[in-house]
Design an enzyme around this catalytic site. Structure first.
Site, PDB file in Angstrom:
ATOM      1  CG  ASN A  80       8.793  10.838  51.920  1.00 47.81           C
ATOM      2  OD1 ASN A  80       8.502  11.896  52.479  1.00 47.81           O
ATOM      3  ND2 ASN A  80       8.398   9.660  52.363  1.00 47.81           N
ATOM      4  CB  CYS A  91       5.258  11.940  56.394  1.00 46.76           C
ATOM      5  SG  CYS A  91       6.924  11.267  56.282  1.00 46.76           S
ATOM      6  CG  HIS A 119       3.510  12.260  52.615  1.00 44.60           C
ATOM      7  ND1 HIS A 119       4.513  13.189  52.614  1.00 44.60           N
ATOM      8  CD2 HIS A 119       4.076  11.064  52.955  1.00 44.60           C
ATOM      9  CE1 HIS A 119       5.649  12.582  52.943  1.00 44.60           C
ATOM     10  NE2 HIS A 119       5.412  11.303  53.155  1.00 44.60           N
TER      11      HIS A 119
HETATM   12  O1  UT7 Z   1       6.814   8.984  54.371  1.00 47.81           O
HETATM   13  C1  UT7 Z   1       5.945   8.094  55.005  1.00 47.81           C
HETATM   14  C2  UT7 Z   1       5.247   7.291  54.045  1.00 47.81           C
HETATM   15  N1  UT7 Z   1       6.158   6.355  53.420  1.00 47.81           N
HETATM   16  C3  UT7 Z   1       5.703   5.615  52.461  1.00 47.81           C
HETATM   17  O2  UT7 Z   1       4.572   5.783  52.083  1.00 47.81           O
HETATM   18  C4  UT7 Z   1       6.569   4.509  51.880  1.00 47.81           C
HETATM   19  C5  UT7 Z   1       5.708   3.325  51.628  1.00 47.81           C
HETATM   20  N2  UT7 Z   1       6.374   2.183  51.032  1.00 47.81           N
HETATM   21  C6  UT7 Z   1       6.821   2.213  49.747  1.00 47.81           C
HETATM   22  O3  UT7 Z   1       6.739   3.226  49.091  1.00 47.81           O
HETATM   23  C7  UT7 Z   1       7.348   0.929  49.151  1.00 47.81           C
HETATM   24  O4  UT7 Z   1       7.064  -0.150  50.000  1.00 47.81           O
HETATM   25  C8  UT7 Z   1       8.878   0.977  48.849  1.00 47.81           C
HETATM   26  C9  UT7 Z   1       9.145   1.929  47.704  1.00 47.81           C
HETATM   27  C10 UT7 Z   1       9.638   1.390  50.090  1.00 47.81           C
HETATM   28  C11 UT7 Z   1       9.366  -0.412  48.435  1.00 47.81           C
HETATM   29  O5  UT7 Z   1       8.626  -0.856  47.301  1.00 47.81           O
HETATM   30  P1  UT7 Z   1       8.045  -2.336  47.261  1.00 47.81           P
HETATM   31  O6  UT7 Z   1       7.398  -2.503  45.951  1.00 47.81           O
HETATM   32  O7  UT7 Z   1       7.219  -2.511  48.496  1.00 47.81           O
HETATM   33  O8  UT7 Z   1       9.367  -3.197  47.286  1.00 47.81           O
HETATM   34  P2  UT7 Z   1       9.783  -4.338  48.326  1.00 47.81           P
HETATM   35  O9  UT7 Z   1      10.132  -3.750  49.641  1.00 47.81           O
HETATM   36  O10 UT7 Z   1       8.746  -5.417  48.287  1.00 47.81           O
HETATM   37  O11 UT7 Z   1      11.102  -4.899  47.645  1.00 47.81           O
HETATM   38  C12 UT7 Z   1      11.034  -5.580  46.395  1.00 47.81           C
HETATM   39  C13 UT7 Z   1      12.446  -5.942  45.973  1.00 47.81           C
HETATM   40  C14 UT7 Z   1      13.245  -6.616  47.077  1.00 47.81           C
HETATM   41  O12 UT7 Z   1      14.049  -7.630  46.478  1.00 47.81           O
HETATM   42  P3  UT7 Z   1      13.607  -9.163  46.547  1.00 47.81           P
HETATM   43  O13 UT7 Z   1      13.536  -9.489  48.002  1.00 47.81           O
HETATM   44  O14 UT7 Z   1      12.284  -9.239  45.848  1.00 47.81           O
HETATM   45  O15 UT7 Z   1      14.713  -9.847  45.813  1.00 47.81           O
HETATM   46  C15 UT7 Z   1      14.158  -5.519  47.589  1.00 47.81           C
HETATM   47  O16 UT7 Z   1      15.345  -6.016  48.116  1.00 47.81           O
HETATM   48  O17 UT7 Z   1      13.151  -4.755  45.639  1.00 47.81           O
HETATM   49  C16 UT7 Z   1      14.413  -4.750  46.313  1.00 47.81           C
HETATM   50  N3  UT7 Z   1      14.810  -3.359  46.542  1.00 47.81           N
HETATM   51  C17 UT7 Z   1      15.534  -2.658  45.658  1.00 47.81           C
HETATM   52  N4  UT7 Z   1      16.045  -2.989  44.452  1.00 47.81           N
HETATM   53  C18 UT7 Z   1      16.720  -2.028  43.786  1.00 47.81           C
HETATM   54  C19 UT7 Z   1      14.561  -2.571  47.616  1.00 47.81           C
HETATM   55  N5  UT7 Z   1      15.099  -1.353  47.433  1.00 47.81           N
HETATM   56  C20 UT7 Z   1      15.714  -1.387  46.230  1.00 47.81           C
HETATM   57  C21 UT7 Z   1      16.443  -0.444  45.484  1.00 47.81           C
HETATM   58  N6  UT7 Z   1      16.921  -0.802  44.276  1.00 47.81           N
HETATM   59  N7  UT7 Z   1      16.647   0.842  45.930  1.00 47.81           N
END
Ligand code: UT7
Length: 331
Positions: free
Chosen positions: A288, A125, A258
């Site tokens: 993305n 990226c 990005h």
């Molecule tokens: O391209 C390179 C750069 N990439 C990035 O910059 C990505 C960076 N990371 C992010 O943008 C975020 O970490 C994400 C968008 C990937 C995830 O967001 P988050 O706020 O960090 O969520 P999380 O991973 O802490 O997950 C929170 C909850 C989890 O459930 P529990 O364990 O709290 O019950 C996940 O299972 O959200 C759940 N979850 C979803 N729920 C509904 C994860 N994906 C989904 C989904 N729909 N698609």
């Protein structure tokens, strides 16, 4: 003495282009697609956590060079150049058409720019800011006069549609710029970094061996680890590139980071004390698109009349590797 010999030589962006494949999937389309696999997600979760409302997917069999071709033609037209004028092509991609030859060589032939230097650059990226920095160096050194720099990706081909934490985030597309030698700046400064200790937090670890794919060929990400690193390095790269150019935050007209997550982008803008309207946002409609995201956002901002000639623009990339970097330019 020949004044030409001592005249400063800079690299300037003279045209931009962008292309998204026609198939647009809204968050509700993703909800339905995942529901068919017994996986739950929602428009509300995706919008709240990422800012993404839609993404575009290329059909199976559509390659990065095909998307790149559309974006490249637009950028050349905007610059008033034809394929014969191009003496360097760099394609930033992590989804090349083939293992080899490079997507840049395939694009070169499709464009009819045969003969010029052409190579791919792999920094995920951060690929576009890396490629722009290489082009800037080559143009200033006199190795190239008219460079075509493209970020092109078909990340949908790498997605695991059983993994809701990644498959809703990414999309396909291509963005391109023409960079030419100029007596006026131009690209002012660049700052590039990588830290391979973090290779495992965002990767597609599979490889080809003995006629077979060995290992996992799908995208894997530890989202929280990437998030934390991204927030820190985007701020430090922004400050480093401003310092190198002798400019300050107050000089910035536009921030084009990005496009991965609106929360990361907004945090970068806040730390730079930028008004929210100076942040260019396309993640809502593009998702993305990895190496394509920055040139696609730049092109959208230019075509909508927001980024004007002479504006000071900060471009930033961050992604797998771990890689990151920034380019500051007067457009
Ligand atoms: O391209 C390179 C750069 N990439 C990035 O910059 C990505 C960076 N990371 C992010 O943008 C975020 O970490 C994400 C968008 C990937 C995830 O967001 P988050 O706020 O960090 O969520 P999380 O991973 O802490 O997950 C929170 C909850 C989890 O459930 P529990 O364990 O709290 O019950 C996940 O299972 O959200 C759940 N979850 C979803 N729920 C509904 C994860 N994906 C989904 C989904 N729909 N698609």
């Amino acid at each position: 003495m020949n004044p030409q010999a001592t005249a400063p030589r800079y690299a300037r962006i003279t045209g931009t282009g962008g292309y998204l494949p026609p198939q647009r999937l809204s968050n509700d389309d993703m909800v339905a697609m995942l529901a068919a696999r017994g996986i739950e997600t929602s428009d509300a979760w995706i919008v709240e956590r990422t800012g993404i409302r839609a993404r575009h997917f290329a059909d199976a069999g559509v390659t990065s060079s095909e998307l790149a071709l559309h974006a490249a033609r637009q950028a050349l037209a905007a610059a008033g150049r034809s394929a014969e004028d191009v003496d360097l092509i760099i394609v930033a991609t992590s989804t090349p058409d083939m293992v080899f030859p490079s997507t840049a060589c395939i694009l070169q032939h499709k464009l009819g720019a045969n003969g010029c230097a052409a190579f791919d650059l792999q920094a995920v990226c951060a690929g576009f800011v890396y490629a722009l920095t290489v082009a800037d160096s080559m143009v200033r050194a006199g190795t190239a006069q008219c460079a075509l720099i493209v970020g092109a990706e078909v990340f949908s081909h790498l997605l695991d549609f059983n993994d809701r934490s990644t498959c809703v985030l990414f999309g396909d597309g291509a963005g391109a710029v023409v960079v030419e030698a100029s007596g006026e700046p131009g690209i002012l400064a660049a700052d590039l970094h990588a830290d391979g200790r973090h290779a495992g937090i965002l990767c597609t670890p599979g490889t080809v061996c003995g006629g077979q794919v060995l290992g996992d060929p799908l995208l894997r990400m530890d989202g929280q680890a990437v998030f934390k690193l991204a927030v820190g390095v985007l701020d430090s790269a922004a400050r480093a590139v401003l310092d190198k150019a002798g400019r300050s935050e107050a000089d910035l007209d536009w921030l084009i980071p990005h496009q991965a997550n609106i929360r990361i982008m907004a945090s970068t803008a806040r730390k730079l004390k930028l008004a929210p309207e100076k942040l260019v946002v396309t993640v809502d409609e593009h998702g993305n698109t990895s190496a394509a995201s920055v040139p696609l956002a730049l092109d959208a901002a230019v075509r909508s009349g927001r980024v004007q000639r002479g504006d000071t623009v900060l471009l930033e990339g961050v992604g797998g590797g771990f890689t990151w970097g920034a380019v500051l330019l007067d457009f």
